[in-house]
Design an enzyme around this catalytic site. Structure first.
Site, PDB file in Angstrom:
ATOM      1  N   ARG A  64     -11.929   9.517   5.652  1.00 43.73           N
ATOM      2  CA  ARG A  64     -13.236   9.236   5.039  1.00 43.73           C
ATOM      3  C   ARG A  64     -14.245   8.770   6.089  1.00 43.73           C
ATOM      4  O   ARG A  64     -15.434   8.928   5.930  1.00 43.73           O
ATOM      5  CB  ARG A  64     -13.052   8.205   3.922  1.00 43.73           C
ATOM      6  N   LYS A 166       6.119   5.999   4.089  1.00 38.21           N
ATOM      7  CA  LYS A 166       6.406   4.931   3.148  1.00 38.21           C
ATOM      8  C   LYS A 166       5.169   4.058   2.987  1.00 38.21           C
ATOM      9  O   LYS A 166       4.328   4.088   3.894  1.00 38.21           O
ATOM     10  CB  LYS A 166       7.597   4.115   3.623  1.00 38.21           C
ATOM     11  N   ASP A 195      11.057   7.907   7.195  1.00 38.33           N
ATOM     12  CA  ASP A 195      11.412   6.506   7.431  1.00 38.33           C
ATOM     13  C   ASP A 195      11.719   6.448   8.920  1.00 38.33           C
ATOM     14  O   ASP A 195      12.714   7.032   9.373  1.00 38.33           O
ATOM     15  CB  ASP A 195      12.651   6.124   6.615  1.00 38.33           C
ATOM     16  N   HIS A 196      10.874   5.786   9.690  1.00 39.76           N
ATOM     17  CA  HIS A 196      11.015   5.928  11.138  1.00 39.76           C
ATOM     18  C   HIS A 196      12.347   5.386  11.656  1.00 39.76           C
ATOM     19  O   HIS A 196      12.771   5.726  12.740  1.00 39.76           O
ATOM     20  CB  HIS A 196       9.802   5.330  11.880  1.00 39.76           C
ATOM     21  N   LYS A 200      15.505   6.698  14.883  1.00 43.53           N
ATOM     22  CA  LYS A 200      16.030   5.908  16.007  1.00 43.53           C
ATOM     23  C   LYS A 200      17.408   6.436  16.377  1.00 43.53           C
ATOM     24  O   LYS A 200      18.270   6.606  15.510  1.00 43.53           O
ATOM     25  CB  LYS A 200      16.119   4.420  15.614  1.00 43.53           C
ATOM     26  N   GLU A 234      12.725  -9.815  12.920  1.00 49.37           N
ATOM     27  CA  GLU A 234      11.550  -9.637  13.787  1.00 49.37           C
ATOM     28  C   GLU A 234      11.052 -11.014  14.200  1.00 49.37           C
ATOM     29  O   GLU A 234      11.075 -11.948  13.385  1.00 49.37           O
ATOM     30  CB  GLU A 234      10.435  -8.915  13.028  1.00 49.37           C
ATOM     31  N   ASP A 253       8.715  -3.828   2.093  1.00 55.45           N
ATOM     32  CA  ASP A 253       8.339  -3.357   3.433  1.00 55.45           C
ATOM     33  C   ASP A 253       9.554  -2.914   4.256  1.00 55.45           C
ATOM     34  O   ASP A 253       9.477  -1.957   5.012  1.00 55.45           O
ATOM     35  CB  ASP A 253       7.608  -4.500   4.165  1.00 55.45           C
ATOM     36  N   HIS A 258      14.109   0.848   5.230  1.00 59.44           N
ATOM     37  CA  HIS A 258      14.927   0.786   6.448  1.00 59.44           C
ATOM     38  C   HIS A 258      16.340   0.254   6.177  1.00 59.44           C
ATOM     39  O   HIS A 258      17.326   0.820   6.621  1.00 59.44           O
ATOM     40  CB  HIS A 258      14.255  -0.101   7.506  1.00 59.44           C
ATOM     41  N   LYS A 358      10.442 -11.907   8.993  1.00 60.40           N
ATOM     42  CA  LYS A 358       9.485 -12.003  10.096  1.00 60.40           C
ATOM     43  C   LYS A 358       9.544 -13.429  10.624  1.00 60.40           C
ATOM     44  O   LYS A 358       9.980 -14.339   9.933  1.00 60.40           O
ATOM     45  CB  LYS A 358       8.083 -11.674   9.591  1.00 60.40           C
TER      46      LYS A 358
END
Ligand code: BG6
Length: 507
Positions: A64, A166, A195-196, A200, A234, A253, A258, A358
């Site tokens: 946009r 996602k 899904d990254h 891996k 993380e 998340d 994952h 996190k």
């Protein structure tokens, strides 16, 4: 040097021969956003640098945000600080369209640009659409593509695929609604849900370790394994994504996607073939064996928490509620731990503990299988110092590899025993630089290999497992505990294991 004198490097043996995309146009919806700049454009640059993009390859950005072709090209160059000459060349042909996704003009313009690119570069009518917009626009974009006849291949030799990022919905009903919408515009075989984590190397190594070796599979079951622990930790907080994170939380998340992917690869039965159907059928079966919790079980087996102020890597950090974009009375969880039960012959009675958060002490993702203790310890207690049950750890990141912990005799006159580690490290064993997850997955989507993408029934099953938790939380039936930033979560998460005589592994 003559060919005969060239000794093959043993560390490079068995690595993938170079793959290449077919000619195609790669269309990014949401091209002015964070994901495009941070992940997609850099991944395309690396593919071009490795000569893995066909001659007839081009990119169209759509968003946009108002931008000219030239500004988009500049963005594509600036997204990759150390780009090579092949990228500079490729970017010259990039196009950009600004427009609303609800507006027919946007798609008419896209149609025109695509046909120009086919004529100019020979992209053969092949398309890969990438949905990198905010999730609420996924349906609208898919509908726009369908309404303008852009959802179907022009002939049997060409293809049209849709890559979806996602989150796949916010809960079970919204995920089903999204799926219905996507299926009304594209066939399932055209849809590549990304899904990254599946890109891996070390996540894929779960399959290699289990199914390319004779020694692990025989003990990969309830007869030998005492419990499984999956950790996705993380040390970062929510960074600049506070307002997004407020709508997500750790369960949506990280766990829904994952963790569920790592879990299914860990639990699944051996597939008869490592291909999209074989693997995904077994993953779904594994997820179906995970017991769906009752509301009482949610209260006993799931812990949610939020970080309060603390210290990470020697630096003071604010609590979650003081992060930018976060409500000062937020109850969004930044940490989840839970105990899952698996109802099948392989895993009955083996608890699976998962945790993610996190602002934990460090960034580490791993799967640990803790084995049972030996039936009888022949050594006297005072000769057995620091002996833990055997553990097999698949280190997914950052220090990729596999560790096995076992008891060894301590040198000396006594017969002392303690646990030691045997390590395999990716970096040391293979010389080749591993591909970034997006690089791998984008190329897979381009060549049409769906093995590392999530099928609709996998998404559905993952939500089935989490739905009772979301329901209990929305009724505020479960407290949101606090943990100081830089600590391994709240004490209640330790209790989850302690009440069964176990403890979390220290990664
Ligand atoms: C993303 C989440 O999917 O994965 C982020 O939205 C998280 O919150 C990230 O930080 C972690 O990915 P990685 O590859 O750094 O482990």
């Amino acid at each position: 040097m003559s060919e005969q004198n060239q000794t093959p490097n043993p560390l490079l043996q068995g690595l993938n021969p170079q793959r290449q995309s077919p000619p195609l146009v790669f269309i990014v919806f949401g091209a002015s956003g964070d994901l495009a700049a941070r992940k997609l454009l850099p991944a395309l640059e690396r593919l071009s640098r490795r000569r893995q993009l066909a001659a007839g390859f081009s990119v169209v950005g759509i968003a946009r945000t108002q931008m000219s072709d030239e500004e988009f090209k500049k963005l594509a160059l600036e997204s990759v600080p150390d780009f090579g000459p092949s990228w500079e060349e490729l970017v010259k042909g990039f196009r950009y369209i600004s427009g609303e996704y609800a507006h027919p003009d946007t798609f008419e313009e896209l149609k025109k640009v695509l046909s120009e690119l086919d004529d100019l570069y020979g992209c053969s009518g092949n398309r890969v659409y990438y949905l990198a917009t905010i999730p609420s626009l996924f349906g609208e974009v898919a509908q726009g593509l369908k309404d303008h006849g852009l959802n179907q291949a022009k002939d049997p030799n060409s293809f049209v695929r849709l890559v979806v990022e996602k989150p796949f919905g916010r809960n079970l009903p919204s995920a089903q609604e999204l799926d219905d919408k996507l299926h009304s515009c594209f066939e399932e075989k055209q849809i590549f849900r990304i899904d990254h984590y599946l890109g891996k190397e070390t996540v894929q190594n779960v399959l290699a370790l289990r199914f390319a070796n004779a020694i692990f599979e025989p003990i990969w079951n309830r007869q030998y394994v005492d419990n499984i622990q999956i950790t996705v930790a993380e040390s970062l907080g929510v960074e600049h994504r506070g307002s997004f994170y407020e709508t997500a939380g750790a369960l949506r998340d990280i766990v829904q996607n994952h963790v569920m992917q790592i879990l299914s690869l860990t639990l699944m039965e051996p597939p008869s073939s490592i291909d999209a159907t074989g693997i995904r059928n077994e993953k779904v079966k594994a997820l179906k064996a995970v017991e769906i919790m009752t509301p009482q079980e949610v209260a006993q087996q799931v812990v949610r928490a939020q970080y309060s102020p603390g210290w990470v890597n020697g630096e003071p950090v604010v609590g979650y509620q003081l992060e930018e974009g976060v409500s000062s009375s937020s109850t969004t969880e930044t940490y989840v731990a839970m105990r899952l039960k698996v109802d099948n012959w392989r895993w009955a009675g083996v608890p699976v503990y998962i945790r993610t958060g996190k602002r934990l002490p460090k960034r580490v993702t791993e799967v640990a299988l803790q084995f049972q203790t030996v039936p009888h310890l022949s050594f006297s207690q005072n000769l057995v110092t620091d002996l833990e049950p055997n553990v097999l750890v698949i280190r997914i990141q950052p220090d990729e590899g596999v560790t096995i912990r076992f008891g060894a005799k301590v040198p000396g006159q006594d017969f002392r025993v303690r646990s030691v580690s045997m390590d395999f490290s990716y970096g040391a064993a293979f010389l080749e630089e591993t591909s970034d997850a997006y690089e791998r997955l984008l190329l897979d989507a381009m060549v049409g290999d769906a093995t590392l993408f999530i099928r609709s029934d996998e998404v559905n099953q993952a939500w089935q497992i989490l739905e009772p938790i979301l329901n209990a939380w929305s009724e505020n039936a479960v407290p949101v505990y606090q943990y100081p930033a830089g600590q391994w979560g709240p004490a209640e998460a330790d209790q989850l294991l302690a009440k069964e005589g176990r403890k979390w592994r220290k990664p």
